[in-house]
Design a protein around this motif. Structure first.
Motif, PDB file in Angstrom:
ATOM      1  N   ARG A  17     -54.834  61.739  43.090  1.00 47.87           N
ATOM      2  CA  ARG A  17     -53.993  61.801  41.902  1.00 47.87           C
ATOM      3  C   ARG A  17     -54.820  62.002  40.624  1.00 47.87           C
ATOM      4  O   ARG A  17     -55.614  61.131  40.269  1.00 47.87           O
ATOM      5  N   TYR A  22     -57.915  59.333  36.682  1.00 51.38           N
ATOM      6  CA  TYR A  22     -57.977  58.082  37.456  1.00 51.38           C
ATOM      7  C   TYR A  22     -59.209  57.958  38.349  1.00 51.38           C
ATOM      8  O   TYR A  22     -59.365  56.939  39.018  1.00 51.38           O
ATOM      9  N   ASN A  73     -51.310  45.815  37.501  1.00 50.25           N
ATOM     10  CA  ASN A  73     -51.287  47.172  36.959  1.00 50.25           C
ATOM     11  C   ASN A  73     -49.919  47.735  37.352  1.00 50.25           C
ATOM     12  O   ASN A  73     -49.739  48.229  38.467  1.00 50.25           O
ATOM     13  N   ALA A  75     -48.527  50.304  36.546  1.00 56.39           N
ATOM     14  CA  ALA A  75     -48.519  51.778  36.534  1.00 56.39           C
ATOM     15  C   ALA A  75     -47.370  52.273  35.649  1.00 56.39           C
ATOM     16  O   ALA A  75     -47.168  51.737  34.562  1.00 56.39           O
ATOM     17  N   ALA A  76     -46.585  53.246  36.112  1.00 52.92           N
ATOM     18  CA  ALA A  76     -45.539  53.821  35.248  1.00 52.92           C
ATOM     19  C   ALA A  76     -44.494  52.791  34.830  1.00 52.92           C
ATOM     20  O   ALA A  76     -43.900  52.913  33.754  1.00 52.92           O
ATOM     21  N   HIS A  79     -44.242  51.021  31.282  1.00 50.95           N
ATOM     22  CA  HIS A  79     -43.598  51.590  30.099  1.00 50.95           C
ATOM     23  C   HIS A  79     -42.072  51.610  30.181  1.00 50.95           C
ATOM     24  O   HIS A  79     -41.419  52.104  29.265  1.00 50.95           O
ATOM     25  N   HIS A  99     -55.100  48.574  33.242  1.00 54.40           N
ATOM     26  CA  HIS A  99     -54.874  50.012  33.422  1.00 54.40           C
ATOM     27  C   HIS A  99     -56.218  50.679  33.628  1.00 54.40           C
ATOM     28  O   HIS A  99     -57.159  50.409  32.875  1.00 54.40           O
ATOM     29  N   LEU A 100     -56.266  51.554  34.611  1.00 50.84           N
ATOM     30  CA  LEU A 100     -57.518  52.271  34.879  1.00 50.84           C
ATOM     31  C   LEU A 100     -57.879  53.161  33.704  1.00 50.84           C
ATOM     32  O   LEU A 100     -59.029  53.222  33.272  1.00 50.84           O
ATOM     33  N   SER A 101     -56.865  53.860  33.184  1.00 48.53           N
ATOM     34  CA  SER A 101     -57.093  54.792  32.074  1.00 48.53           C
ATOM     35  C   SER A 101     -56.862  54.065  30.746  1.00 48.53           C
ATOM     36  O   SER A 101     -56.255  52.986  30.710  1.00 48.53           O
ATOM     37  N   VAL A 103     -54.698  53.897  28.154  1.00 46.27           N
ATOM     38  CA  VAL A 103     -53.350  54.361  27.808  1.00 46.27           C
ATOM     39  C   VAL A 103     -53.154  54.486  26.293  1.00 46.27           C
ATOM     40  O   VAL A 103     -52.334  55.271  25.838  1.00 46.27           O
ATOM     41  N   ARG A 106     -53.375  58.031  25.224  1.00 47.57           N
ATOM     42  CA  ARG A 106     -52.568  59.003  25.976  1.00 47.57           C
ATOM     43  C   ARG A 106     -51.226  59.258  25.288  1.00 47.57           C
ATOM     44  O   ARG A 106     -51.093  59.027  24.095  1.00 47.57           O
ATOM     45  N   ARG A 110     -46.421  56.335  26.652  1.00 46.73           N
ATOM     46  CA  ARG A 110     -47.211  55.274  27.308  1.00 46.73           C
ATOM     47  C   ARG A 110     -47.612  54.175  26.325  1.00 46.73           C
ATOM     48  O   ARG A 110     -48.336  53.247  26.675  1.00 46.73           O
TER      49      ARG A 110
HETATM   50  C1  DQA Z   1     -51.883  53.462  34.673  1.00 49.16           C
HETATM   51  C2  DQA Z   1     -51.396  54.103  33.362  1.00 49.16           C
HETATM   52  C3  DQA Z   1     -49.909  54.391  33.414  1.00 49.16           C
HETATM   53  O1  DQA Z   1     -49.475  54.977  32.183  1.00 49.16           O
HETATM   54  C4  DQA Z   1     -49.607  55.364  34.537  1.00 49.16           C
HETATM   55  O2  DQA Z   1     -48.212  55.598  34.639  1.00 49.16           O
HETATM   56  C5  DQA Z   1     -50.177  54.929  35.842  1.00 49.16           C
HETATM   57  C6  DQA Z   1     -51.488  54.301  35.877  1.00 49.16           C
HETATM   58  C7  DQA Z   1     -53.402  53.265  34.695  1.00 49.16           C
HETATM   59  O3  DQA Z   1     -53.870  52.513  35.546  1.00 49.16           O
HETATM   60  O4  DQA Z   1     -54.124  53.873  33.901  1.00 49.16           O
HETATM   61  O5  DQA Z   1     -49.591  55.167  36.881  1.00 49.16           O
HETATM   62  O6  DQA Z   1     -51.279  52.181  34.782  1.00 49.16           O
END
Ligand code: DQA
Length: 144
Positions: A17, A22, A73, A75-76, A79, A99-101, A103, A106, A110
């Motif tokens: 992905r 990521y 985490n 993830a989506a 938000h 969060h790995l990234s 956010v 971004r 987010r």
């Molecule tokens: C995430 C950031 C979220 O915005 C995204 O939808 C993810 C991964 C992250 O780990 O950076 O699925 O949570």
């Protein structure tokens, strides 16, 4: 000390992905990383991933009286999910958001984190390392 580590939708596809965002390591590598961290920190952990909001809510509810804290985490669902926020508030266990990234750098959609409103701390943009920081933060908090 027992921690529940929760991962939301599409994190099972790590590696495949959007690797530029990521990273190239897969979900199994993340699980190994977190297990190693918990072993080093002498913490018992359960790691759970789901693509389903209700399953994550069920898991948070079942943490009450069983776990001392939660690393999440979402993830989506970060938000979008008031249900995950409410579940975290309901069990009232100390929770840390990861969060790995990063956010914060971004898209506009987010920029809101519902789950984060029930968390004592957030780590973002550190990749897997964010999970180590979260586990260590909770360990220190719970030892106080
Ligand atoms: C995430 C950031 C979220 O915005 C995204 O939808 C993810 C991964 C992250 O780990 O950076 O699925 O949570």
């Amino acid at each position: 000390m027992k921690l529940l580590i929760l991962n939301g939708p599409n994190l099972n596809l790590l590696g495949l992905r959007e690797p530029a965002i990521y990273g190239t390591q897969d979900y199994a590598a993340l699980v190994r990383f977190v297990e190693d961290v918990c072993r080093q920190e002498n913490i018992e952990c359960e790691i759970y991933q789901s693509n389903h909001e209700g399953a994550l809510v069920d898991k948070i509810q079942s943490a009450y009286g069983v776990f001392d804290g939660i690393v999440i985490n979402p993830a989506a669902y970060t938000h979008t999910s008031v249900a995950i926020l409410d579940a975290l508030k309901a069990v009232a266990l100390p929770a840390v958001e990861v969060h790995l990234s990063d956010v914060s750098q971004r898209e506009a959609f987010r920029q809101i984190s519902y789950a984060g409103m029930a968390c004592v701390k957030t780590y973002m943009g550190l990749g897997f390392e964010g999970y180590r920081q979260a586990v260590q933060y909770l360990k220190h908090l719970l030892q106080k």
